[in-house]
Scaffold this active site. Structure first.
Site, PDB file in Angstrom:
ATOM      1  CD  GLU A  12      -2.605   8.645   2.353  1.00  0.00           C
ATOM      2  OE1 GLU A  12      -2.748   7.537   1.807  1.00  0.00           O
ATOM      3  OE2 GLU A  12      -3.084   9.685   1.897  1.00  0.00           O
ATOM      4  CG  HIS A  50      -2.156  -0.842   1.008  1.00  0.00           C
ATOM      5  ND1 HIS A  50      -3.429  -0.343   0.986  1.00  0.00           N
ATOM      6  CD2 HIS A  50      -2.278  -2.186   0.828  1.00  0.00           C
ATOM      7  CE1 HIS A  50      -4.288  -1.330   0.796  1.00  0.00           C
ATOM      8  NE2 HIS A  50      -3.608  -2.458   0.707  1.00  0.00           N
TER       9      HIS A  50
END
Length: 152
Positions: free
Chosen positions: A92, A76
């Site tokens: 995030e 990711h």
């Protein structure tokens, strides 16, 4: 530039986790790695490799699933714009698919960062810590041994 190196590394780590046969690898430093090198932290933090591997090994002793958690964090973080540790930012971590990242793996990264910074000062980036921890977790799980370029 780092994006290409990150994609190659992610591909190799994913192949290792899903059981593909991959020989021991060394990722060489060249113009495609964006200035990364295998000995980037050799002078500023010679204890780095031992700190990271020891912490990952201890955590895997408690929970082998941390390998999958670290690999997912690395994935990711590195896609789509390159490995920069932005995945560790509060906004995030809770955004979309990142919200289900393994908390134990995120805590391990933070723990390693604290240990490394206590020993070496703030000389090692969180992006390098994520990459090294993921590499070590995959290796300890029986995957390939990869010489990970550093200097993110």
């Amino acid at each position: 530039r780092v994006y290409c190196s990150g994609v190659l590394t992610i591909s190799l780590l994913l192949a290792a986790v899903v059981g593909a046969v991959v020989p021991s690898l060394v990722l060489v430093t060249d113009d495609r790695t964006g200035g990364l090198s295998l000995d980037f932290h050799a002078a500023s933090c010679p204890q780095l490799e031992g700190i990271v591997r020891g912490a990952v090994q201890a955590e895997r002793g408690q929970d082998v699933q941390v390998t999958a958690g670290l690999l997912r964090i690395f994935f990711h973080d590195c896609l789509p714009q390159g490995c920069d540790a932005s995945i560790l930012l509060d906004g995030e971590k809770t955004f979309g698919p990142n919200a289900s990242l393994q908390p134990r793996a995120l805590q391990l990264i933070e723990s390693i960062r604290a240990k490394v910074h206590a020993v070496c000062g703030a000389t090692v980036s969180c992006a390098d810590i994520i990459a090294l921890a993921t590499r070590d977790a995959v290796s300890l799980a029986g995957g390939p041994s990869i010489a990970m370029p550093q200097g993110r």
